[in-house]
Design a protein around this motif. Structure first.
Motif, PDB file in Angstrom:
ATOM      1  N   GLY A  74     -47.814 -70.585 -24.266  1.00  0.00           N
ATOM      2  CA  GLY A  74     -46.474 -70.214 -24.726  1.00  0.00           C
ATOM      3  C   GLY A  74     -45.742 -71.368 -25.377  1.00  0.00           C
ATOM      4  O   GLY A  74     -45.038 -71.189 -26.386  1.00  0.00           O
ATOM      5  N   ARG A  75     -45.904 -72.562 -24.828  1.00  0.00           N
ATOM      6  CA  ARG A  75     -45.263 -73.732 -25.430  1.00  0.00           C
ATOM      7  C   ARG A  75     -45.783 -73.948 -26.857  1.00  0.00           C
ATOM      8  O   ARG A  75     -45.016 -74.238 -27.773  1.00  0.00           O
ATOM      9  CB  ARG A  75     -45.527 -74.972 -24.585  1.00  0.00           C
ATOM     10  N   SER A  76     -47.091 -73.787 -27.033  1.00  0.00           N
ATOM     11  CA  SER A  76     -47.672 -73.954 -28.374  1.00  0.00           C
ATOM     12  C   SER A  76     -47.154 -72.889 -29.339  1.00  0.00           C
ATOM     13  O   SER A  76     -46.858 -73.183 -30.496  1.00  0.00           O
ATOM     14  CB  SER A  76     -49.207 -73.888 -28.297  1.00  0.00           C
ATOM     15  N   LEU A  77     -47.046 -71.658 -28.863  1.00  0.00           N
ATOM     16  CA  LEU A  77     -46.501 -70.589 -29.703  1.00  0.00           C
ATOM     17  C   LEU A  77     -45.048 -70.878 -30.079  1.00  0.00           C
ATOM     18  O   LEU A  77     -44.632 -70.683 -31.223  1.00  0.00           O
ATOM     19  CB  LEU A  77     -46.603 -69.246 -28.979  1.00  0.00           C
ATOM     20  N   GLY A  78     -44.274 -71.332 -29.103  1.00  0.00           N
ATOM     21  CA  GLY A  78     -42.875 -71.660 -29.368  1.00  0.00           C
ATOM     22  C   GLY A  78     -42.735 -72.777 -30.378  1.00  0.00           C
ATOM     23  O   GLY A  78     -41.857 -72.750 -31.246  1.00  0.00           O
ATOM     24  N   LYS A  79     -43.614 -73.772 -30.270  1.00  0.00           N
ATOM     25  CA  LYS A  79     -43.580 -74.889 -31.218  1.00  0.00           C
ATOM     26  C   LYS A  79     -43.944 -74.425 -32.625  1.00  0.00           C
ATOM     27  O   LYS A  79     -43.268 -74.777 -33.607  1.00  0.00           O
ATOM     28  CB  LYS A  79     -44.554 -75.976 -30.755  1.00  0.00           C
ATOM     29  N   ALA A  80     -45.003 -73.628 -32.728  1.00  0.00           N
ATOM     30  CA  ALA A  80     -45.453 -73.161 -34.044  1.00  0.00           C
ATOM     31  C   ALA A  80     -44.381 -72.310 -34.723  1.00  0.00           C
ATOM     32  O   ALA A  80     -44.055 -72.514 -35.906  1.00  0.00           O
ATOM     33  CB  ALA A  80     -46.750 -72.367 -33.888  1.00  0.00           C
ATOM     34  N   VAL A  81     -43.819 -71.371 -34.003  1.00  0.00           N
ATOM     35  CA  VAL A  81     -42.794 -70.485 -34.562  1.00  0.00           C
ATOM     36  C   VAL A  81     -41.496 -71.239 -34.818  1.00  0.00           C
ATOM     37  O   VAL A  81     -40.850 -71.066 -35.863  1.00  0.00           O
ATOM     38  CB  VAL A  81     -42.552 -69.292 -33.610  1.00  0.00           C
ATOM     39  N   GLY A  82     -41.107 -72.083 -33.865  1.00  0.00           N
ATOM     40  CA  GLY A  82     -39.861 -72.835 -34.008  1.00  0.00           C
ATOM     41  C   GLY A  82     -39.854 -73.744 -35.220  1.00  0.00           C
ATOM     42  O   GLY A  82     -38.851 -73.839 -35.945  1.00  0.00           O
ATOM     43  N   ASP A  83     -40.968 -74.422 -35.469  1.00  0.00           N
ATOM     44  CA  ASP A  83     -41.060 -75.303 -36.635  1.00  0.00           C
ATOM     45  C   ASP A  83     -40.881 -74.518 -37.935  1.00  0.00           C
ATOM     46  O   ASP A  83     -40.196 -74.974 -38.864  1.00  0.00           O
ATOM     47  CB  ASP A  83     -42.418 -76.014 -36.659  1.00  0.00           C
ATOM     48  N   ILE A  84     -41.495 -73.333 -37.990  1.00  0.00           N
ATOM     49  CA  ILE A  84     -41.397 -72.520 -39.201  1.00  0.00           C
ATOM     50  C   ILE A  84     -39.967 -72.037 -39.421  1.00  0.00           C
ATOM     51  O   ILE A  84     -39.431 -72.097 -40.536  1.00  0.00           O
ATOM     52  CB  ILE A  84     -42.369 -71.321 -39.122  1.00  0.00           C
ATOM     53  N   LEU A  85     -39.322 -71.567 -38.348  1.00  0.00           N
ATOM     54  CA  LEU A  85     -37.942 -71.076 -38.479  1.00  0.00           C
ATOM     55  C   LEU A  85     -36.986 -72.208 -38.846  1.00  0.00           C
ATOM     56  O   LEU A  85     -36.074 -72.029 -39.664  1.00  0.00           O
ATOM     57  CB  LEU A  85     -37.502 -70.404 -37.176  1.00  0.00           C
ATOM     58  N   ALA A  86     -37.193 -73.389 -38.250  1.00  0.00           N
ATOM     59  CA  ALA A  86     -36.324 -74.530 -38.554  1.00  0.00           C
ATOM     60  C   ALA A  86     -36.476 -74.943 -40.020  1.00  0.00           C
ATOM     61  O   ALA A  86     -35.489 -75.289 -40.690  1.00  0.00           O
ATOM     62  CB  ALA A  86     -36.653 -75.704 -37.632  1.00  0.00           C
ATOM     63  N   ALA A  87     -37.701 -74.906 -40.528  1.00  0.00           N
ATOM     64  CA  ALA A  87     -37.940 -75.272 -41.925  1.00  0.00           C
ATOM     65  C   ALA A  87     -37.406 -74.209 -42.882  1.00  0.00           C
ATOM     66  O   ALA A  87     -36.833 -74.527 -43.939  1.00  0.00           O
ATOM     67  CB  ALA A  87     -39.439 -75.482 -42.150  1.00  0.00           C
ATOM     68  N   LYS A  88     -37.576 -72.951 -42.507  1.00  0.00           N
ATOM     69  CA  LYS A  88     -37.131 -71.854 -43.369  1.00  0.00           C
ATOM     70  C   LYS A  88     -35.618 -71.822 -43.492  1.00  0.00           C
ATOM     71  O   LYS A  88     -35.066 -71.555 -44.575  1.00  0.00           O
ATOM     72  CB  LYS A  88     -37.642 -70.521 -42.819  1.00  0.00           C
ATOM     73  N   TYR A  89     -34.932 -72.084 -42.400  1.00  0.00           N
ATOM     74  CA  TYR A  89     -33.464 -72.068 -42.398  1.00  0.00           C
ATOM     75  C   TYR A  89     -32.957 -73.494 -42.227  1.00  0.00           C
ATOM     76  O   TYR A  89     -32.196 -73.796 -41.301  1.00  0.00           O
ATOM     77  CB  TYR A  89     -32.945 -71.156 -41.290  1.00  0.00           C
ATOM     78  N   ASN A  90     -33.395 -74.366 -43.144  1.00  0.00           N
ATOM     79  CA  ASN A  90     -33.092 -75.792 -42.991  1.00  0.00           C
ATOM     80  C   ASN A  90     -31.637 -76.142 -43.272  1.00  0.00           C
ATOM     81  O   ASN A  90     -31.230 -77.281 -43.080  1.00  0.00           O
ATOM     82  CB  ASN A  90     -34.016 -76.642 -43.884  1.00  0.00           C
ATOM     83  N   LYS A  91     -30.875 -75.148 -43.728  1.00  0.00           N
ATOM     84  CA  LYS A  91     -29.449 -75.393 -43.934  1.00  0.00           C
ATOM     85  C   LYS A  91     -28.615 -74.889 -42.763  1.00  0.00           C
ATOM     86  O   LYS A  91     -27.390 -74.857 -42.827  1.00  0.00           O
ATOM     87  CB  LYS A  91     -28.986 -74.737 -45.238  1.00  0.00           C
TER      88      LYS A  91
END
Length: 461
Positions: A74-91
Motif C-alpha cells: 500500500g505504501r508503494s501504491l500511495g507513493k506511485a499515485v501521489g507522485d503522479i497527482l502532485a506532478a499533474k496538479y503542480n500548481k
C-alpha cells in the motif's frame, strides 16, 4: 469529490485541532501508522488465523504478518499515485503538494495496516459464526432481541462484518474517558471503509458500495462526520449509503494483490501446491513484458535459484512489483470516475483481459485447493463451535445478569467492555460481548471455551 478536499489532519475525538502536526519527524499521518502498530488490537493479530491454522511447525502468515505486507504494498501504491497527482496538479497549494508527494503513502500504509483489525478469530468463519448465532436465536432470547433492537441494530449482529468492526475498534472509546478511540485522521479512517453503508442498506451485491457494510449503527454518526468533512457524497436521501473514498481502492488493491500471491506461497510451504503450478501461473503474467521483466529473463533468474522457497519468493516479489505498476496506472486512468464515485469494481478487476484471466485462474485454484483444504475446513468448524459456545454463554449472561452463574461469567469480561444490565441498553450490552469475543486471539478463545465448558480445569497461577 476533489483531491484537495479528500485529505484532512482532523482526528476523531479532537476535531477542534485541525492543523497538521508541525513536527517534521512524525507528521499527522505517520502518527496514524504508529498508533495502529503499537496498539494491543494490532498485536493480537499475530494469533489470528489468516487462512491456515496457527501455530504449526511450518511458518504461514497470520493476520498480523499479512497486514504488515499489505501495508508495504500500500505504501508503494500511495507513493506511485501521489507522485503522479502532485506532478499533474503542480500548481496546487503547498499543502496539496506536500500531502500527495510525501504523506499519501503513510495514509495508505496505515489504512492497510488496520484493514483487518476488526476481524474475529478463526478467519472468515469467525464472522460467519457470529452471524449464525444471532440468526438462530429462539424463544425468549429472540423475542427480547427483536423487541429491543432496531432493524439496523439487529442486522449489525445477524450480518456481522469485520470491516464495520474495524471502524468501531478504531473509533470507539469503550470504557475510557477520552473520545475518539485511536484518534486517527479522517483520511486514514475513510481509506478502510470499503462498503460505505450501514447494515440495513448493506449486503446488496448489485452495488460495490453496498456489497457488505462498513459501519455499525453505533458508528453511523462518526462516518457521516468524516464524509461531510472530506466531501464524500451520499447516494441516498433517506439511508446511510455513500460513495467510496478514492483512497479505499488503493488499500483494497494492496490486499487483493497480497492475499492472492501470499496464500499460494503458504500453500507451497505446506506442500499443498507444487512449485511447477506456481511457476506456470505467476510467470504467465510476464508473457508480454519486455526488458528485465520479459518472461525469458525472469525465468532465467528463477532457474538459477537453488532453493524452492527462494524461487517462490523471487516470483512473488516480481509479480507484486508488476501489479503495483498496473494498479497505479489504472487508478490514474480512472481518476475522473473515481472522483465522480463511478468506479464500480475493485481496481484489480480493470487489469488487461489476459492478466485478469490469470487472476481468475488463481482465484479458482485457490478456492478449490487452498480455501477448501482439510486443515482450513477443520479450523473453520472449530471456529463455529468455539465462538458459538462463547456467545451463547455470554449472551445468556447479559439477558439474565442477576443469576449466580451470569455474575461469574460477566466477571470474565474485561472492564473495557461495559455491561450495563439495563434492558433499554441491550444493543450496547450485546455489542460489548461481541467486542470481547471478536477481539480474542484464536488461542485465547479456545482456552476460554475449554474452561467455561468444563473441558479443562483452570489452574491457579
Amino acid at each position: 469529490m476533489q483531491w484537495d478536499k479528500l485529505y484532512s489532519a482532523k482526528r476523531t475525538g479532537s476535531e477542534h485541532k485541525i492543523s497538521s502536526s508541525p513536527e517534521t519527524i512524525r507528521n499527522s499521518f505517520v502518527r496514524d501508522y504508529d498508533r495502529i502498530i503499537f496498539s494491543s488490537a494490532f498485536r493480537r493479530l499475530q494469533n489470528k488465523t489468516q487462512v491456515f491454522p496457527l501455530p504449526g511447525p511450518v511458518f504461514v502468515h497470520n493476520r498480523l504478518t499479512h497486514s504488515l505486507e499489505v501495508a508495504s504494498v500500500g505504501r508503494s501504491l500511495g507513493k506511485a499515485v501521489g507522485d503522479i497527482l502532485a506532478a499533474k496538479y503542480n500548481k496546487g497549494s503547498e499543502d496539496f503538494q506536500e500531502f500527495y508527494k510525501y504523506e499519501l503513502p503513510s495514509v495508505i500504509a496505515a489504512g492497510c495496516l488496520a484493514h483487518d483489525i476488526g476481524n474475529p478469530p478463526f478467519g472468515h468463519s469467525g464472522e460467519d459464526a457470529i452471524r449464525i448465532f444471532f440468526r438462530e436465536l429462539e424463544g425468549d432470547a429472540k423475542k427480547r432481541f427483536d423487541d429491543r433492537l432496531s432493524e439496523n441494530q439487529k442486522r449489525d449482529f445477524m450480518f456481522f462484518e469485520g470491516n464495520a468492526n474495524a471502524v468501531r475498534t478504531l473509533t470507539h472509546n469503550f470504557n475510557e474517558n477520552s473520545e475518539g478511540g485511536f484518534r486517527l485522521t479522517y483520511s486514514t479512517l475513510a481509506s478502510i471503509v470499503k462498503y460505505p453503508t450501514d447494515s440495513l442498506n448493506g449486503f446488496n451485491k448489485q452495488n460495490l458500495f453496498t456489497k457488505k457494510s462498513g459501519f455499525f449503527d453505533s458508528e453511523v454518526g462518526v462516518y457521516k462526520t468524516i464524509a461531510e468533512s472530506l466531501g464524500i457524497p451520499s447516494l441516498s436521501e433517506t439511508g446511510n449509503v455513500f460513495v467510496r473514498h478514492p483512497f479505499v481502492y488503493l488499500v483494497e488493491a494492496a490486499d487483493d494483490i497480497c492475499y492472492r500471491i501470499i496464500d499460494f506461497e503458504d500453500a507451497h510451504r505446506l506442500h499443498i501446491i507444487s512449485i511447477d503450478t506456481i511457476k506456470e501461473l505467476f510467470l504467465s503474467f510476464f508473457d508480454n513484458e519486455t526488458g528485465y521483466d520479459a518472461r525469458e529473463k525472469v525465468e532465467e533468474t528463477f532457474n538459477k535459484i537453488n532453493d524452492d522457497n527462494q524461487k517462490i519468493q523471487f516470483l512473488r516479489a516480481k509479480l507484486i512489483n508488476l501489479l503495483i505498476g498496473r494498479v497505479s496506472n489504472i487508478f490514474i486512468e480512472k481518476e475522473m470516475d473515481l472522483l465522480a464515485g463511478k468506479v464500480s469494481k475493485p481496481i484489480i478487476d480493470y487489469l488487461p483481459e489476459n492478466e485478469l484471466k490469470l487472476v481468475r485462474s488463481i482465484d479458482e485454484y485457490s478456492y478449490a485447493n487452498i480455501y477448501n483444504h482439510r486443515s482450513v475446513v477443520e479450523i473453520e468448524i472449530a471456529g463455529y463451535n468455539v465462538i458459538g459456545a462463547l456467545l451463547k454463554e455470554f449472551f445468556n449472561a447479559v439477558l439474565s445478569p442477576k443469576s449466580s452463574k451470569s455474575q461469574k461469567l460477566l466477571q470474565l469480561i474485561s472492564k473495557q467492555f461495559v455491561i450495563t444490565g439495563d434492558e433499554s441498553k441491550l444493543y450496547n450490552d450485546i455489542q460489548s460481548i461481541v467486542d470481547f469475543v471478536a477481539g480474542m486471539t484464536d488461542l485465547f478463545a479456545v482456552d476460554m471455551y475449554r474452561k467455561i465448558t468444563g473441558m479443562s480445569f483452570p489452574q491457579i497461577k
